[in-house]
Design a protein around this motif. Structure first.
Motif, mmCIF file in Angstrom:
data_model
loop_
_atom_site.group_PDB
_atom_site.id
_atom_site.type_symbol
_atom_site.label_atom_id
_atom_site.label_comp_id
_atom_site.label_asym_id
_atom_site.label_seq_id
_atom_site.Cartn_x
_atom_site.Cartn_y
_atom_site.Cartn_z
ATOM 1 N N GLN A 1 0.838 -1.205 0.000
ATOM 2 C CA GLN A 1 0.000 0.000 0.000
ATOM 3 C C GLN A 1 0.871 1.253 0.000
ATOM 4 N N ASN B 1 1.079 4.066 -2.803
ATOM 5 C CA ASN B 1 0.902 5.496 -2.543
ATOM 6 C C ASN B 1 2.091 6.297 -3.060
ATOM 7 N N ASN C 1 -3.138 -5.445 -1.415
ATOM 8 C CA ASN C 1 -2.529 -4.347 -0.653
ATOM 9 C C ASN C 1 -2.283 -3.136 -1.550
ATOM 10 N N ALA D 1 -5.603 -0.770 -2.806
ATOM 11 C CA ALA D 1 -6.145 0.371 -2.041
ATOM 12 C C ALA D 1 -5.513 1.669 -2.553
ATOM 13 N N ASN E 1 -7.273 4.785 -4.553
ATOM 14 C CA ASN E 1 -7.100 6.144 -4.032
ATOM 15 C C ASN E 1 -6.518 7.065 -5.106
ATOM 16 N N LEU F 1 -12.299 -0.613 -9.746
ATOM 17 C CA LEU F 1 -11.621 0.312 -8.830
ATOM 18 C C LEU F 1 -10.593 1.204 -9.526
ATOM 19 N N TRP G 1 -10.337 11.391 -0.411
ATOM 20 C CA TRP G 1 -10.933 10.404 0.502
ATOM 21 C C TRP G 1 -10.621 10.680 1.974
ATOM 22 N N VAL H 1 -7.842 9.976 3.447
ATOM 23 C CA VAL H 1 -7.347 8.654 3.822
ATOM 24 C C VAL H 1 -6.067 8.744 4.660
#
Ligand code: OXT
Ligand code: ADP
Ligand code: MG
Length: 577
Positions: A64, A68, A93, A96, A100, A139, A432, A434
C-alpha cells in the motif's frame, strides 16, 4: 564463407528475448525511471532485472505504501508512477492505493504478477489464486491482462495512455507468471514495443466556451476563483498565476493547491474561506470538484440559494453539472484553457468592484490577527497552535521543502496554519481523507523531486505506514517526520465506555516514543516537549538532510473529535440503559 553456407541445413542462431526483458524494455522505452514495489513470487527476478537494467527499484515493506508512493510520483511528475506487487495478497494491498489514486486523479500503473490462468479460472487452488483483473476493474480507470509476450509492448502503451490522458487515474496491468518466461525472437520483440507518442494530448477548449466563461466572469460583482489539485497537477503555474492576477478576483486554494499561488499572495482568501464562499456571486472552479470538501456547491456555506453562478474548468466533461448547474463549462486541459482565457481577456481586464476584495482582505486579516498570538505560545505540553507556529516559520524559511500532512486535528490545523509558498509542495490525505499515505508520499516526494521533505502526521495517521521509516533510512532520504503525538485518534483522553480494563477505542499507549523507532533503523530521533525544542530538532533535521523522526508531545486533550469535520460523525439518538 559463413557457417550457414557451409552447413545449409543448420538454422541460423536467433537472438531471443522473454517476457521479463520485454516488460523492462517497454517501461524504459517510455521513460519509466523508477518502480515502487515489494518483491516476491512471481516478480522477484523481474525487480532484480529491472534494477540491473538501470531502473531504480524502491523496495517497500508493504505494497500500500509502495502504491501510494507511485501515485504521488504520478501527481508530481505528470508521468504514471509504477507500483509492482506480487499476486493476490500483495495485489490487494496495492489495490487500495490504486483506487485512491483514481479517486484523486493521479496517474499510476499497478503491475501485479498473477497466478496461472487455467488454474485460476477453474478455481483449482493455485498459489495465491485470485481473479485479479476482475477485482481491479471497478476500482480503476482501466485494467488489462497480457497473455502473450508479443502483446507486452501494446499493453504497456495502453496502460500509460490510459493513466495520463484525459482525467488522470489508476491503471491495472495483470502479468501472469507464465508470461515472464515466454520466449520470442528478440528482433520481433523489439519491434513489438511501442513508444507512446503524445501520451496526454492537449485538449483545446472550444472558443465559444472561453467566450461564455469570460462573459460570465466579466459580469461578476464578487468573483471567486477556487483552485484545486487538478490545476496544481497541470504544471501551468505561470499562466494560472497570470490569470488569477489579471482577473483581480480573490482565490481560495483547496488543500493540495495551496502554494500554486503563495498563501501570502494579496488575493488569497484562504483565511476568509466562509466569507468568500458565502458571498461570491460568480465562482470559477479550476481543477477542483464540487464534492464533499465544498459541500457539493450548495447549502448554508454557499450563502443564499441561487446566489451563485459557476464557471468550471476541467478536463473531464462529465464533471460538469455533477452537483449544481455549471453556467459556463470549459472542457479542456488546464494549460490550454488558461492560455485561451488569458488571450481572451486582452490587455485590459476590468477589476472587480474594490469593496469585494476589501471585504475579503478585512476578514482574512481579522482571522490572521486572531490566530497570531496562539501561534507564539511556548506551552509544554504543546498545543497544536504552539507546535504549528514553529513549523510554519520553518516552512517559510525553506519554501522548496515538500510538506506531507495527515491526521485529523494534525491535518486540519496544519492546513490552516502552515502557509505554502510554491506549487505542489503540499501533499495530503486528498479526496478520501485517507490515513496511511504519509510515508509512501515522503519516499516518492524525496526521490522524484530531490527536495527535502517535512512530514507532519498525527500519531494515528503515522501508524498506518510507519514501518516505512526503515525504507526512508535504507535509501537515506532527506525526510524529517514530525509525529504529533497526542496519545490517540483526535485526543488521548477517552475512557472505555463500558468501564472495563481495555483502553478506549481511540487511545494509544501513553507517551509512546516514536523517535526511538527511527533510531532502531539508524536514523536520528528527537523528543520535543515544547515549541522551542521542536524548532531546534526540526531545523537540525532539515539542515542535516538525514532521516529523522521528531516525537512532538501534544497535549492529549488539545484536539477535537474528527478535527474540523466532526459534523460528518453520525450520532446515536437512542439512549440504551
Ligand atoms: O472563514 P472562517 O472564519 O470560517 O475560518 C476558516 C478559515 O477562513 C480560517 N483560516 C485561517 N485563519 C487564520 N489564519 C490562517 N492562515 C487561516 N487559514 C484558514 O480557518 C477556518 C477554517 O478553515 P479551513 O480549514 O480552510 O476550512 P474548513 O471549514 O475546515 O474547510 C472544510 C474542509 C472540508 C475543506 C476541510 O475541513 C478539509 O479539507 N477537511 C479535510 C478533512 C479530512 O480529510 N480529514 C481526514 C479524515 S478524518 C477521519 O476520517 C480519520 N480517521 C479515520 C480513518 C481514515 N481517515 N482513513 C483510514 C484509512 N482509516 C480510518 C482516522 C483514523 S482521522 C484519523 C486519525 C486521526 O488521529 P491522528 O492521531 O492522526 O490525528 P489527531 O487528530 O491530531 O490526533
Ligand atoms: P481538489 O480536491 O483539490 O478540489 P479534485 O481532485 O476534487 O481537486 O479535482 C481535481 C479535478 O481536476 C478533477 O475533476 C480532474 O478531472 C481535473 N483535472 C485533472 N487534471 C487536469 C488537467 N490537466 N486539466 C484540467 N483539469 C484537470
Ligand atoms: Mg493523534
Amino acid at each position: 564463407m559463413s557457417d550457414a553456407a557451409t552447413k545449409p541445413d543448420a538454422a541460423p542462431e536467433r537472438e531471443l528475448t522473454d517476457g521479463f526483458h520485454l516488460v523492462i524494455d517497454a517501461l524504459k522505452l517510455n521513460g519509466v525511471e523508477t518502480i515502487y514495489g515489494v518483491p516476491g513470487i512471481p516478480i522477484t527476478d523481474f525487480g532484480r532485472m529491472a534494477q540491473g537494467a538501470g531502473i531504480r527499484v524502491i523496495s517497500f515493506r508493504h505494497e500500500q505504501n509502495a502504491g501510494n508512493a507511485a501515485a504521488i510520483a504520478g501527481y508530481l511528475t505528470k508521468k504514471p508512477g509504477v507500483c509492482l506487487t506480487v499476486s493476490a495478497p500483495g495485489f490487494l494491498n496495492g489495490l487500495a492505493a490504486l483506487a485512491n489514486a483514481t479517486t484523486n486523479c493521479f496517474p499510476m500503473i499497478l503491475i501485479s504478477g498473477s497466478s496461472e490462468r487455467e488454474i485460476v479460472d477453474l478455481q483449482q487452488g493455485d498459489y495465491e489464486e485470485m481473479d485479479q483483473l476482475a477485482i481491479a476493474k471497478p476500482l480503476c480507470k482501466a485494467a488489462y491482462r497480457v497473455l502473450h509476450a508479443a502483446d507486452i509492448g501494446i499493453a504497456v502503451a495502453r496502460a500509460i495512455r490510459a493513466a495520463v490522458s484525459g482525467r488522470p487515474g489508476g491503471v491495472y496491468l495483470d502479468l501472469p507468471a507464465k508470461l515472464f518466461g515466454q520466449v520470442m525472437d528478440a528482433e520481433a520483440g523489439a519491434k513489438s514495443l511501442v513508444k507512446v507518442i503524445d501520451p496526454a494530448p492537449a485538449q483545446i477548449p472550444a472558443p465559444a466556451a472561453i467566450k461564455r466563461a469570460l462573459d460570465t466572469l466579466k459580469s461578476a460583482k464578487r468573483p471567486l476563483i477556487i483552485l484545486g489539485k487538478g490545476a496544481a497537477y497541470a504544471q501551468a503555474d505561470a499562466d494560472i498565476r497570470a490569470f488569477v492576477e489579471k482577473s483581480g478576483a480573490p482565490f481560495l486554494p483547496m488543500s493540495m493547491a495551496k502554494g500554486l499561488l503563495p498563501d501570502t499572495h494579496p488575493q488569497c482568501a484562504g483565511a476568509a474561506r466562509s466569507t468568500a464562499l458565502a458571498e461570491a456571486d460568480v465562482v470559477v472552479m479550476m481543477g477542483a470538484r464540487l464534492n464533499w470538501l465544498l459541500s457539493h456547491g450548495k447549502g448554508k456555506s454557499w450563502g443564499a440559494p441561487g446566489s451563485k453562478r459557476f464557471i468550471q474548468i476541467d478536463i473531464e466533461p462529465r464533471e460538469m453539472d455533477s452537483n449544481v448547474e455549471i453556467v459556463a463549462p470549459v472542457v479542456g486541459d488546464m494549460g490550454s484553457c488558461v492560455s485561451a482565457l488569458l488571450d481572451g481577456m486582452g490587455a485590459h481586464w476590468p477589476a472587480p468592484p474594490p469593496e469585494w476584495m476589501k471585504k475579503i482582505v478585512d476578514k482574512r486579516e481579522d482571522n490572521i490577527a486572531k490566530m497570531a498570538p496562539r501561534l507564539m505560545n511556548n506551552n509544554s505540553p504543546m498545543d497544536y497552535h504552539g507546535a504549528l507556529g514553529v513549523l510554519r516559520a520553518i516552512v517559510k524559511e525553506r519554501p522548496d521543502a515538500i510538506l506531507v500532512n495527515e491526521g485529523a486535528n494534525t491535518l486540519d490545523l496544519t492546513r490552516g496554519i502552515v502557509d505554502i509558498h510554491q506549487p505542489r509542495k503540499r501533499l495530503d490525505v486528498g479526496t478520501w481523507g485517507v490515513m496511511g499515505v504519509g510515508m509512501g508520499y515522503c519516499v516518492a516526494a524525496a526521490i522524484e523531486t530531490k527536495k527535502p521533505v517535512l512530514a507532519i502526521v498525527g500519531d494515528s495517521a503515522f501508524g498506518f505506514s510507519g514501518i516505512e521509516i526503515e525504507t526512508i533510512c535504507r535509501y537515506d532520504l532527506p525526510v524529517c517526520v514530525v509525529v504529533f503525538n497526542n496519545n490517540g485518534i483526535y485526543r488521548g483522553t477517552d475512557v472505555n465506555a463500558g468501564g472495563g480494563a481495555d483502553p478506549a477505542t481511540t487511545v494509544f499507549v501513553k507517551d509512546a516514543r516514536y523517535d526511538i523507532m527511527m533510531r532502531a533503523f539508524g536514523g536520528a530521533g528527537a523528543n520535543a516537549t515544547s515549541p522551542d525544542e521542536l524548532r531546534r530538532a526540526v531545523n537540525a533535521a532539515m539542515d542535516s538532510g538525514k532521516p529523522t523522526l521528531v516525537n512532538a508531545c501534544i497535549d492529549p486533550s488539545a484536539g477535537t473529535e474528527s478535527g474540523r469535520i466532526g459534523n460528518l460523525n453520525p450520532q446515536s439518538v437512542v439512549k440504551k440503559k
